[in-house]
Enzyme design. Structure first.
Site, PDB file in Angstrom:
ATOM      1  CD  GLU A 179      49.767  34.982  31.843  1.00 29.54           C
ATOM      2  OE1 GLU A 179      49.366  33.962  31.290  1.00 29.54           O
ATOM      3  OE2 GLU A 179      49.656  36.118  31.342  1.00 29.54           O
ATOM      4  N   GLY A 180      48.065  31.031  35.313  1.00 34.61           N
ATOM      5  CA  GLY A 180      48.129  29.702  35.921  1.00 34.61           C
ATOM      6  C   GLY A 180      48.410  29.827  37.395  1.00 34.61           C
TER       7      GLY A 180
END
Lengths: 603, 603
Positions: A443-444
């Site tokens: 997620e990043g």
């Protein structure tokens, strides 16, 4: 009450006392709950984790999800878990009563997920992503989509996913090429998606993919991305499920989280894959990112839970394993003595305390973020909702990153406590060590979170989020100044907030000159610096509550429990917080070493 | 000339220029070698590694050593490698010509082992331990033992091992209980040994174990431990091999180094296991520890080599993978631009440079330690030999620990450069990440090395080792002070040596009061502090040589190569060296947080 993977007492102390659950429960939305009902719920989740999650944890690693005969095979407990978690309402816990949800506060649901993840981090993701996908449909989808998909998702019968990443784009979502062509009431979807957690597996009735794609002719970059519901099987008019040309190409084999499948999907190989637009065209990334705060905190929560489990396992070992002897006052050991338990060696204590301060600090941060979210949505006053929203925005990248990065260090200390056994497959520590490594990527990556923190969150709206945070920290500092035993630590923390101002002033100078690349070049170092100080604040806050409990003669937990929090705070201020000095020195550097363009830099 | 796992140019630059190979080759013992012959040798080892080691690296992980049908099964390349390495003389490279050795300097042999380990860290250990076992026999064994065992070990036909660890004792060797009962010319050995690397496997003709055991009636503790040669098969009078009751009980399954077997052995189940005493009774641990310096540097070397390989792999990826765009002066990205290579992102550069300074710093430290060993044995002047001996003793625990601990951090940065792919089994980074984690445990954990450094090496003989080190560092500082471009860094390093004095003065205060437990409580933090400054010295030294090469117009390497060393030094002084300030602050703490006895500390 602490097991080999969880210290439930600390979860409750943080949730109830430190982060004032009652203040959240006081909001109208949560009027059906009180502390007793929350307590029952958390105990039930803990029992559920003991029975349905922890026993399968090592087995799911030993028999990983894999692709065979055109399908992804997962451990049979996945289906079992989805069903039972659905029955308990876990996937729908946050949702409104009217859609079949439990309408619980996010901070409680976060604690429940944390408990499960500490028992087995391979399972809760299946339900977590299903919840996230359902949430997107509920927020932005039309009635037809809601009715068609959500009930089966919330019951645990259908799995949900988020499909963002593509092979050629990676973290750069502006380069997504999956396409959507209008075709009557729906679109025809075509493209490849990789790294899709829980993306598909044998035995699940249906999978509902929330897919980012580009409508033909849409603008370049992130402004041309739309969001679609793309089921693996689409319900036809008669309620029958028809295969929707969503093909599973493979399952990525990973060094950890091996029970949690990571699929490669191909949409529309036969040009028969239908997708239904969610909300307006070209707004897909905005929608996705409204859910992204939750997803990022969920990643931090998972990492924090793994670090907790590793801490408990290494602590249990250190209390059982005799080895070596303490040094006498001559600097020697007396070999006629029996061996001592390794927990009595200062270096082992140092490793355990390092774990403790990271584990409980990370948990406190995750719960606080969840509470901010609750209040940002439910507080009756708009100005307060706004404040909590800013605080949530600011803390989100840190709540994702601190548990992932420092959690890894924490687990590594756990491995080290066991020595050679920590490296052996028969012992659980090495699995935690492999499992947690993905969390700073999910997620990043940490680099992306750090640019979000420094480049967006710290600076947005003239730095108002940081002003609110300084206000919250100031309250703690002021209160601690009034306690003789905490005064000196409050003074240290005040000094750190000044240091942060100095660092930010310096870095903003680059932004002021339009040198954004240099401004953000050390964002990851800034993240480390910021997280270090933030957790220092949370430990001081925890000590205030422990101190108060001790002077009130509270009996919910033992005196040793409260004292251990104060001891851990002192450890944090002695062994962890000084690291912010080094980070500040690095951040204040005047060089250009990672920005300068020099072809031969890495020769 | 750099591959995807090795930068051979840097190995040569460090060995030839920075650490002055000619000065070592000038010693009488090495008169058969010159730089040209060493160069040919290293090139041959590099070719050998390309062909016989690297191609099997991922395969050995995928098909790990395992116990089946009463035997340990290893990858067939193990036998092949032992044979070919034996033919090349790699196991005997350090030994005298008269016993069939190559009589090479240790620094050259270290470079050769490093090259192999960067290609495949699962294989060289088999030959490394065989060499170590042979060395013990050659140093302390009688003629019979030498004649019976050493030639077959040096040819690679017989494997050698070191058997120290027992289940109940772990790192605490004073608690060894394996027993030896006199029985004519030999002893009857009985006991269990665990974690025996290369301990036994199917297809090897014989294994020669060097076993620590306690002769019946020996004193308690480390003073009652003797050393024995215990072959798996003992040669009878006719040259036939007779099974010697050395039984393989199992093979530990590990999260990494899976091609390198780790066996559990049981000696004398049928009371027919014969052992032959090496040297004098009760001197076993002393003998073993004379070899331990070498073994510990070898561990550091292996970790340094894995970090090198991971750096090269992630660097290659960063140069090939397009993703994202650079920030413009408005702080935005221009999506109409083509994607840039990820190596152009400052955060990726930071991760790569972090790897580079750790990787090359670790290699420099390992080679320097090997050179000190060479000079401690071969320098014509006794006072110089003594000096180098002290320096070797001082650096050994650091040469073991810095590459293991910081190498792990380095490899983790390598994983992060690849993002999600770094975590996938199809990519090599995750294997390096799993492999390197054992190195801070092997041959004495970081905690043990740190107590050795602070508790013994720094203080021995009134701190003479540290005085010698200060002398060596002082030379570099003085020389760098004379160079305009290096002057400021020399000043920083001088400040760090003062800081180290301050820290040591403070800690010694506890020892002076007989509070040894507190004196050593933060030994691991001191190790980190000491290693950080030491590597700062080595980078300044490397820059001096690079600077000189540039001003001399040297053409051995490109100008970019030399400039990259200076850039990396600046990076080290900007991003790594400031961390010593934080460590010093921690070390100067006046609390007792890990020594105090408090039962509830971890509640």
């Amino acid at each position: 009450m602490a097991s080999r993977y969880l210290d439930l007492d600390t979860v409750k102390f943080l949730l109830y006392n430190v982060h004032d659950l009652d203040g959240v429960l006081a909001q109208e939305r949560f009027k059906d709950y009180d502390r007793a009902s929350v307590d029952l719920f958390l105990n039930a989740v803990s029992d559920f984790s003991d029975k349905e999650l922890f026993p399968y944890f090592q087995e799911m690693d030993a028999r990983p999800a894999h692709f065979e005969d055109g399908e992804v095979h997962v451990h049979p407990q996945v289906t079992q878990y989805m069903k039972k978690a659905g029955e308990m309402g876990l996937a729908a816990a946050l949702f409104d009563h009217e859609v079949g949800g439990l309408q619980m506060p996010n901070c409680v649901v976060t604690a429940a997920a944390y408990i499960q993840e500490s028992a087995n981090n391979h399972l809760p993701g299946y339900i977590g992503l299903t919840f996230g996908a359902a949430e997107l449909i509920l927020h932005f989808g039309n009635e037809h989509l809601k009715k068609t998909y959500v009930p089966n998702m919330l019951s645990g019968a259908w799995n949900g996913t988020m499909c963002l990443t593509e092979p050629q784009a990676g973290s750069s979502l502006s380069d997504i090429v999956t396409s959507a062509e209008p075709d009557g009431e729906h679109y025809l979807i075509s493209g490849q998606k990789i790294f899709i957690s829980g993306g598909d597996y044998k035995g699940v009735e249906n999978v509902v993919h929330l897919v980012l794609a580009r409508i033909k002719g849409a603008p370049a970059g992130t402004k041309g991305i739309s969001l679609f519901v793309v089921p693996k099987h689409r319900p036809d008019g008669d309620g029958q499920l028809v295969f929707n040309d969503v093909n599973t190409v493979g399952d990525f084999q990973k060094m950890g989280q091996r029970g949690y499948c990571t699929t490669h999907l191909s949409f529309g190989d036969k040009k028969e894959c239908r997708g239904w637009l969610v909300g307006e065209p070209h707004q897909g990334l905005k929608y996705m990112f409204l859910m992204m705060n939750g997803a990022r905190i969920a990643v931090g929560r998972g990492a924090a839970a793994i670090a907790m489990a590793a801490y408990r396992a290494s602590l249990a070992y250190a209390k059982e394993r005799p080895q070596g002897r303490k040094l006498t006052s001559t600097g020697k050991k007396d070999v006629s003595e029996a061996q001592t338990l390794i927990i009595n060696h200062p270096d082992v204590k140092r490793m355990l305390l390092t774990q403790k301060v990271i584990v409980e600090g990370a948990l406190s941060l995750v719960l606080l973020s969840a509470k901010y979210q609750d209040l940002s949505l439910t507080h009756p006053e708009e100005s307060e909702r706004k404040k909590y929203h800013y605080l949530l925005e600011l803390l989100t990248p840190v709540a994702k990153t601190y548990p992932s990065e420092k959690g890894l260090e924490s687990v590594s200390n756990g491995v080290q406590v066991l020595g050679g056994y920590g490296y052996c497959s028969d012992f659980i520590l090495q699995q935690y060590y492999r499992d947690i490594r993905i969390f700073s990527i999910y997620e990043g990556t940490t680099g992306i979170q750090s640019m979000d923190l420094l480049g967006r969150k710290v600076t947005m709206d003239q730095g108002v989020a940081l002003t609110h945070l300084a206000g919250e920290m100031g309250k703690t500092i002021k209160e601690a100044m009034g306690e003789d035993s905490l005064k000196s630590f409050a003074g240290v923390l005040a000094g750190k907030t000044d240091l942060m101002k100095k660092v930010l002033n310096y870095l903003m100078g680059y932004a002021g000159k339009g040198n954004y690349e240099r401004f953000l070049a050390d964002a990851t170092v800034f993240m480390d610096f910021f997280g270090n100080i933030l957790i220092g604040w949370l430990w001081l806050d925890m000590s205030l509550h422990a101190n108060k409990a001790l002077s009130d003669g509270a009996t919910k937990h033992s005196a040793a429990f409260y004292k251990s929090k104060i001891h851990a705070m002192r450890f944090y201020y002695t062994y962890e917080l000084p690291k912010s000095e080094a980070s500040a020195a690095i951040l204040l550097n005047t060089s250009d070493l990672t920005v300068s363009v020099d072809e031969g830099l890495f020769e």
